[in-house]
Design an enzyme around this catalytic site. Structure first.
Site, PDB file in Angstrom:
ATOM      1  CB  SER A 267      -9.304  -3.076  -5.600  1.00 46.64           C
ATOM      2  OG  SER A 267      -9.630  -1.841  -4.999  1.00 46.64           O
ATOM      3  CE  LYS A 268     -12.305  -3.137 -12.704  1.00 43.66           C
ATOM      4  NZ  LYS A 268     -13.214  -3.222 -13.812  1.00 43.66           N
ATOM      5  NE  ARG A 269     -13.878  -1.185  -3.972  1.00 39.76           N
ATOM      6  CZ  ARG A 269     -14.062  -2.223  -4.796  1.00 39.76           C
ATOM      7  NH1 ARG A 269     -14.816  -2.096  -5.856  1.00 39.76           N
ATOM      8  NH2 ARG A 269     -13.512  -3.392  -4.548  1.00 39.76           N
TER       9      ARG A 269
END
Ligand code: GLU
Length: 518
Positions: A267-269
Site C-alpha cells: 500500500s501507499k503507506r
C-alpha cells in the site's frame, strides 16, 4: 485486418503515482513498442472529489524520469483527444451513450435519495443479506424508471429532480471473457450490482467513461492492475450493450504487488512502514506535509536500474539474464511471461540492480556525483582525483550519494578516530610500524603508487616480525579515522604522500596516550 496496437495508461490524479502504477505504465510501454504500436495517456478525473492538485504534473514527471515516452497525452496532444476525461465530459462525449443505454432498456434512471439507499442497506443487512446491493432483485423495491409509472418518471425528469443512471444487470447470465494472463474468466451476473454509470452531477463514473473512451480512442489492449479484475465483467457487458463487442480490447490484468513479507497488497503507506519508497519521485503534499513521501529518484536510484527492477516485478524473460536496457526489455517482453500470482516487493533487489548499474558506469560519469556533493559541502577537488576515488569505491557502492558519504575521509584529515577500533587495535606494534613507515616514506623517492606503498609497508612489518593482520586496522584508523573501507594502499596513493605523512604524524600524536594507558 490487424489493428495497430494502441494501449493506454489511464491514471486518476488522486495523489502521487504509486510504484504499481509505474509498473503498469512500463508494461504498456514495452508492449506498445514491441508491437510497433502506440501508447497514450488519459487522465481519468471524473471523480472531482478525489482530485489532488499537482498529481497530474507528478505523473508526467515520473514517466519522463523513467524514460516512458508517450505517443499521445494531455500534454502533447494527439488525434484522439481531449486526453482528460473532464474535458471529454465538457465536449459532451459521454451523455449520449448513457442515454442510448436508457433508450434501449439496458440502463435506467434511479431517483433514490441517500436516505433511501441507506434504508435499503439496513433492510438487507437485517435480512442477513451478505452483500447488500442495488441489483437485479433489489431494484424492484426502489424508486427508478423500472418501478415508477412512466408519467411520474417524465415528471421527475422535467422538474429537474436529481437522478443517476444505472446499468440494468441481467438477472442470470454468464459473462465470460479472455484475459491474456489469466485465461478464460466466467462470472455470473447475479453476483454483480447495477453500477451507476452517470452520477447526479452529470459526470460519468469511471466505468462508463473508461469504456466509451477506450472504444473511441481505439484501444486494442487494456493492461492494468489486478484490482480492476472485478470490474472487468461489467466492462465486458458495457461493450456488448453498446454494440462494440467486435472491437473490444483484449484484457491483461497484472499481478498484485505484495508487501515484503507477502502479507497483503503493497500500500501507499508501506513505504514509511518498511523504510523504503513506494513512489518514483519525492511527493510534497502542498496541504499536509505529513503526507509527503520519499521517492526512488531522491533515494539515489538510477532510472535505468529502477526500470529494470520494475520490469522483473511480475515478468521474467525465462532466461538467466537479469540486466536489461529499455531497448532489451522491449525486445524480450511478452505478456505470456507475466505471472498470475502476487509479487513480493523486495527493496534489496532494487538496491542490487542499482549497484549493477553504478558499477557499469564510467568513472568519469560517476565522478560528477561526487564532485557535486563536494561542491555542496564547499570542498574543492580536482576531477582527476574524484575519478580515482569513485573508481576505487564503486564496487561497493549502491547509491551515487554513497561516494561522498563513504569517501569523505579523502578530504577530511582525521581529527577524531573511531573509538571502537582504537580501543581494540591501537597498540605498540601499530605505533612502531607507523613510525618506521613515516621515516621510510620521507626518504623514499619512487612514485607514490599502491604497489610500491604496499611493498614498503610489508617490508617494515616483516623486518619487525610483526603479524600483518594485527596492525592493518590500526594503520587504517590512523589514516582515515575509521575502521573499514577500500584497499588501504589505493587509498594512500590517492591521498598522496604529503597527506599520508601528515595523517601518520597526527595520529601518532593524538593517540599517543592510548598505548601508554594500556
Ligand atoms: N483510472 C483507473 C486507475 O486509476 C484506470 C483503470 C484502468 O486502467 O482501466 O487506475
Amino acid at each position: 485486418m490487424e489493428r495497430e496496437v494502441r494501449v493506454r495508461f489511464a491514471p486518476s490524479p488522486t495523489g502521487p503515482l504509486h510504484i504499481g502504477g509505474v509498473r503498469t505504465a512500463l508494461y504498456n510501454y514495452l508492449f506498445a513498442k514491441k508491437h510497433g504500436g502506440k501508447m497514450f495517456l488519459r487522465i481519468e478525473d471524473t471523480d472531482q472529489d478525489r482530485f489532488v492538485p499537482g498529481a497530474e504534473e507528478y505523473i508526467q514527471n515520473a514517466l519522463a524520469w523513467c524514460g516512458i515516452q508517450l505517443d499521445e497525452s494531455p500534454w502533447h496532444g494527439g488525434s484522439f483527444g481531449p486526453y482528460r476525461q473532464s474535458e471529454r465530459k465538457e465536449a459532451g462525449i459521454y451523455g449520449q451513450y448513457a442515454q442510448r443505454l436508457v433508450d434501449e432498456g439496458k440502463a435506467y434512471y434511479a431517483f433514490d435519495t441517500k436516505e433511501e439507499l441507506e434504508e435499503m442497506r439496513k433492510r438487507l443487512e437485517a435480512a442477513k443479506v451478505v452483500s447488500p446491493q442495488y441489483n437485479a432483485i433489489t431494484r424492484a423495491t426502489m424508486k427508478n424508471s423500472l418501478t415508477l409509472p412512466e408519467d411520474e418518471v417524465k415528471a421527475r425528469l422535467a422538474s429537474g429532480q436529481a437522478y443517476v443512471i444505472r446499468i440494468k444487470m441481467p438477472k442470470k447470465e454468464e459473462i465470460r471473457f479472455h484475459d491474456l494472463i489469466r485465461g478464460w474468466i466466467v462470472v455470473h451476473s447475479s453476483t454483480l450490482d447495477d453500477k451507476v454509470l452517470m452520477k447526479s452531477d452529470g459526470m460519468p463514473t469511471y466505468h462508463l467513461a473508461n469504456i466509451v473512451d477506450d472504444h473511441l480512442m481505439q484501444t486494442t489492449h487494456v493492461i492494468r492492475g489486478e484490482e480492476w479484475l472485478p470490474s472487468a465483467p461489467l466492462h465486458v457487458l458495457l461493450y456488448r450493450y453498446l454494440g462494440w463487442e467486435e472491437t473490444m480490447p483484449k484484457f491483461a490484468h497484472l499481478p498484485l504487488l505484495l508487501k515484503p513479507d507477502g502479507e497483503g497488497k503493497l500500500s501507499k503507506r508501506d513505504g514509511d512502514k518498511f523504510g523504503f519508497s513506494v513512489f518514483p519521485l519525492l511527493w510534497k503534499d502542498s496541504e499536509n506535509s505529513a503526507n509527503s513521501s520519499s521517492g526512488f529518484r531522491e533515494d539515489g536510484y538510477l532510472p535505468d536500474a529502477f526500470i529494470n527492477f520494475l520490469a522483473f516485478l511480475g515478468w521474467n524473460p525465462g532466461t538467466q539474464q537479469e540486466l536489461f536496457s529499455m531497448q532489451e526489455l522491449i525486445e524480450a517482453f511478452t505478456v505470456e511471461r507475466i505471472g498470475k500470482s502476487g509479487v513480493k516487493f523486495d527493496i534489496n533487489k532494487a538496491k542490487w540492480f542499482n549497484q549493477q548499474y553504478i558499477k557499469a558506469k564510467p568513472n568519469e560519469e560517476l565522478a560528477t556525483y561526487l564532485l557535486a556533493d563536494l561542491q555542496k559541502n564547499n570542498i574543492a577537488c580536482e576531477p582527476a582525483k574524484a575519478i580515482k576515488i569513485v573508481g576505487l569505491l564503486k564496487e561497493k557502492t549502491t547509491f551515487p550519494q554513497d561516494f561522498y558519504k563513504e569517501g569523505v575521509y579523502f578530504f577530511n584529515t582525521p581529527t577524531q578516530y573511531d573509538e571502537a577500533v582504537v580501543s581494540k587495535k591501537w597498540n605498540q606494534e601499530v605505533v612502531t610500524v607507523l613510525q618506521s613507515f613515516h621515516t621510510t616514506l620521507q626518504a623514499d623517492n619512487q612514485p607514490f603508487e599502491a604497489a610500491h606503498i604496499k611493498h614498503l609497508l610489508h617490508e617494515i612489518i616483516e623486518a619487525k616480525g610483526i603479524k600483518i593482520g594485527g596492525v592493518m586496522q590500526g594503520i587504517r584508523v590512523a589514516l582515515t579515522g575509521i575502521g573499514s573501507g577500500s584497499d588501504l594502499m589505493e587509498v594512500m596513493a590517492i591521498l598522496g604522500k604529503p597527506e599520508v605523512l601528515t595523517r601518520i604524524q597526527n595520529a601518532l600524536q593524538s593517540l599517543q596516550g592510548r598505548v601508554l594507558a594500556k
